[in-house]
Write a protein that holds these residues in place. Structure first.
Motif, PDB file in Angstrom:
ATOM      1  N   THR A 280      48.114  46.785  33.095  1.00 55.38           N
ATOM      2  CA  THR A 280      49.541  47.133  32.417  1.00 55.38           C
ATOM      3  C   THR A 280      49.360  46.324  31.490  1.00 55.38           C
ATOM      4  O   THR A 280      49.992  46.024  30.237  1.00 55.38           O
ATOM      5  CB  THR A 280      50.768  47.249  32.677  1.00 55.38           C
ATOM      6  N   ARG A 281      48.364  45.186  31.759  1.00 51.58           N
ATOM      7  CA  ARG A 281      47.749  44.376  30.876  1.00 51.58           C
ATOM      8  C   ARG A 281      47.267  44.779  29.502  1.00 51.58           C
ATOM      9  O   ARG A 281      46.101  44.356  29.329  1.00 51.58           O
ATOM     10  CB  ARG A 281      46.941  43.541  32.106  1.00 51.58           C
ATOM     11  N   ASP A 282      48.007  44.717  28.263  1.00 49.96           N
ATOM     12  CA  ASP A 282      47.912  44.869  26.914  1.00 49.96           C
ATOM     13  C   ASP A 282      47.497  44.256  26.139  1.00 49.96           C
ATOM     14  O   ASP A 282      47.574  43.862  24.420  1.00 49.96           O
ATOM     15  CB  ASP A 282      48.236  46.198  26.559  1.00 49.96           C
TER      16      ASP A 282
ATOM     17  N   PRO B 102      44.160  36.502  25.612  1.00 54.04           N
ATOM     18  CA  PRO B 102      43.616  36.745  26.784  1.00 54.04           C
ATOM     19  C   PRO B 102      44.338  36.893  28.525  1.00 54.04           C
ATOM     20  O   PRO B 102      45.375  36.906  28.129  1.00 54.04           O
ATOM     21  CB  PRO B 102      43.005  34.589  26.900  1.00 54.04           C
ATOM     22  N   PRO B 103      43.330  36.768  29.686  1.00 44.68           N
ATOM     23  CA  PRO B 103      42.233  37.104  29.586  1.00 44.68           C
ATOM     24  C   PRO B 103      41.632  38.180  28.249  1.00 44.68           C
ATOM     25  O   PRO B 103      42.244  39.563  29.116  1.00 44.68           O
ATOM     26  CB  PRO B 103      41.659  36.906  30.027  1.00 44.68           C
ATOM     27  N   ARG B 104      40.120  38.230  28.490  1.00 48.58           N
ATOM     28  CA  ARG B 104      39.891  38.917  27.726  1.00 48.58           C
ATOM     29  C   ARG B 104      38.540  39.958  28.732  1.00 48.58           C
ATOM     30  O   ARG B 104      38.486  39.040  29.374  1.00 48.58           O
ATOM     31  CB  ARG B 104      38.722  39.335  26.455  1.00 48.58           C
TER      32      ARG B 104
ATOM     33  N   PRO C 136      42.927  45.805  39.859  1.00 52.32           N
ATOM     34  CA  PRO C 136      42.595  44.584  39.019  1.00 52.32           C
ATOM     35  C   PRO C 136      43.156  43.845  40.086  1.00 52.32           C
ATOM     36  O   PRO C 136      44.098  43.684  41.643  1.00 52.32           O
ATOM     37  CB  PRO C 136      43.130  44.491  38.575  1.00 52.32           C
ATOM     38  N   GLU C 137      42.483  42.679  40.668  1.00 51.92           N
ATOM     39  CA  GLU C 137      42.500  41.520  41.231  1.00 51.92           C
ATOM     40  C   GLU C 137      43.213  40.046  40.416  1.00 51.92           C
ATOM     41  O   GLU C 137      42.756  39.369  39.633  1.00 51.92           O
ATOM     42  CB  GLU C 137      41.594  40.356  42.796  1.00 51.92           C
ATOM     43  N   TYR C 138      44.298  40.060  40.581  1.00 51.18           N
ATOM     44  CA  TYR C 138      45.462  38.840  40.635  1.00 51.18           C
ATOM     45  C   TYR C 138      46.118  38.091  41.331  1.00 51.18           C
ATOM     46  O   TYR C 138      46.494  38.000  42.258  1.00 51.18           O
ATOM     47  CB  TYR C 138      46.895  39.876  39.869  1.00 51.18           C
TER      48      TYR C 138
HETATM   49  C1  FMN Z   1      47.260  36.965  36.148  1.00 51.97           C
HETATM   50  C2  FMN Z   1      45.857  37.185  36.845  1.00 51.97           C
HETATM   51  C3  FMN Z   1      45.678  36.530  37.911  1.00 51.97           C
HETATM   52  C4  FMN Z   1      44.301  36.697  38.070  1.00 51.97           C
HETATM   53  N1  FMN Z   1      43.972  36.757  39.272  1.00 51.97           N
HETATM   54  C5  FMN Z   1      42.422  36.760  39.850  1.00 51.97           C
HETATM   55  C6  FMN Z   1      41.431  36.458  40.800  1.00 51.97           C
HETATM   56  O1  FMN Z   1      42.104  36.212  42.057  1.00 51.97           O
HETATM   57  N2  FMN Z   1      40.596  36.863  40.932  1.00 51.97           N
HETATM   58  C7  FMN Z   1      39.753  37.448  39.593  1.00 51.97           C
HETATM   59  O2  FMN Z   1      38.730  37.567  40.462  1.00 51.97           O
HETATM   60  N3  FMN Z   1      40.415  37.581  38.665  1.00 51.97           N
HETATM   61  C8  FMN Z   1      42.034  37.261  38.350  1.00 51.97           C
HETATM   62  N4  FMN Z   1      42.342  37.502  36.809  1.00 51.97           N
HETATM   63  C9  FMN Z   1      41.615  38.062  35.937  1.00 51.97           C
HETATM   64  C10 FMN Z   1      40.853  39.314  35.858  1.00 51.97           C
HETATM   65  O3  FMN Z   1      39.894  40.080  36.977  1.00 51.97           O
HETATM   66  C11 FMN Z   1      40.539  40.091  34.590  1.00 51.97           C
HETATM   67  O4  FMN Z   1      41.633  39.449  33.480  1.00 51.97           O
HETATM   68  C12 FMN Z   1      41.023  41.324  34.329  1.00 51.97           C
HETATM   69  O5  FMN Z   1      40.214  41.662  33.658  1.00 51.97           O
HETATM   70  C13 FMN Z   1      42.367  42.270  34.760  1.00 51.97           C
HETATM   71  O6  FMN Z   1      42.032  43.513  34.494  1.00 51.97           O
HETATM   72  P1  FMN Z   1      43.580  44.119  33.823  1.00 51.97           P
HETATM   73  O7  FMN Z   1      42.526  44.106  31.916  1.00 51.97           O
HETATM   74  O8  FMN Z   1      43.416  45.728  34.152  1.00 51.97           O
HETATM   75  O9  FMN Z   1      44.790  43.647  33.447  1.00 51.97           O
HETATM   76  C14 FMN Z   1      43.448  37.513  36.586  1.00 51.97           C
HETATM   77  C15 FMN Z   1      43.775  37.859  35.323  1.00 51.97           C
HETATM   78  C16 FMN Z   1      45.115  37.771  35.563  1.00 51.97           C
HETATM   79  C17 FMN Z   1      45.871  38.063  34.274  1.00 51.97           C
END
Ligand code: FMN
Length: 218
Positions: free
Chosen positions: A12-14, A17-19, A89-91
């Motif tokens: 849902t992250r619209d 950053p991060p891009r 994604p991985e958060y």
């Molecule tokens: C809160 C947060 C935590 C993140 N934790 C990780 C992580 O543990 N491992 C990783 O490879 N990338 C991590 N990222 C980077 C995400 O892989 C990258 O932002 C990706 O675009 C997230 O998918 P989304 O754009 O669909 O939200 C994290 C990003 C966010 C915003």
């Protein structure tokens, strides 16, 4: 056999950053396209299409027929589906909270006895593999057991463009083969489970109707 599959998007992250924002949409579109190409019905479920603000009240907490329309419609889709693709994604080394929050709105009886496929991605190098590990536990508890093959996509923004098509220079045949293994496992199990569910004299134990204390553990 054409199957009825749902592709759940865990993003849902619209914002940036991060891009780039909503990197997951590219991955979910790619999964949906491959399932459609395989002759299946595949519907992408976007958490942003649901109003999940306010206190958490799952679909099963409402009196029958009283849940908000969007939840009711999704409950019916989950129940009617033959299987699920879970795109996360991985958060912080965990699965997407947006995905688990949406899925938690529905009881395991709606997902049970159908398979799921785990698809994770990241903007970095590990492709969400650590999130995928805990998704196995989570999805098993939900009743939609994950198939053994999984899809992990590191630097997903370099693999897929905004429409879910391969970026220029990507070895598409190699990625296609990688996707195929997991999605073919999903289709195999979905067909097998569907066949079993349709047998007369159903042997499935009763689902929890109220809460997991109905597990009857001694
Ligand atoms: C809160 C947060 C935590 C993140 N934790 C990780 C992580 O543990 N491992 C990783 O490879 N990338 C991590 N990222 C980077 C995400 O892989 C990258 O932002 C990706 O675009 C997230 O998918 P989304 O754009 O669909 O939200 C994290 C990003 C966010 C915003």
């Amino acid at each position: 056999m054409p199957l009825n599959l749902l592709v759940f998007l865990g993003s849902t992250r619209d914002t940036t950053p991060p891009r780039p924002a909503r990197l997951g949409m590219r991955v979910a579109q790619a999964c949906t396209a491959r399932l459609l190409e395989g002759g299946h019905s595949a519907v992408l479920i976007d958490p942003l299409d649901f109003d999940l603000s306010g206190p958490f009240k799952p679909h099963f907490s409402y009196a029958p027929g009283k849940a908000p329309e969007d939840l009711e419609a999704l409950a019916q889709k989950i129940e009617a589906a033959d299987g699920y693709v879970m795109v996360s994604p991985e958060y912080n080394h965990s699965m997407s909270p947006a995905l688990s929050h949406l899925l938690n709105h529905f009881g395991s009886s709606l997902y049970s006895y159908k398979p799921s496929a785990i698809v994770t991605y990241s903007a970095g190098q590990w492709g969400g593999a650590r999130a995928a590990v805990n998704m196995r536990t989570y999805l098993s508890e939900l009743g939609c057991l994950p198939v053994s093959a999984m899809i992990h996509i590191p630097a997903a923004q370099e693999v897929f463009d905004e429409s879910g098509e391969y970026q220029t220079g990507v070895d598409g045949a190699r990625w296609d083969g990688y996707f195929e293994r997991t999605l073919a496992q999903l289709a195999w199990w979905a067909e097998a489970a569907g066949h079993q569910r349709s047998q007369p004299g159903d042997t499935r134990p009763d689902a929890f109707q109220r809460d997991p204390s109905q597990r009857n553990a001694p």
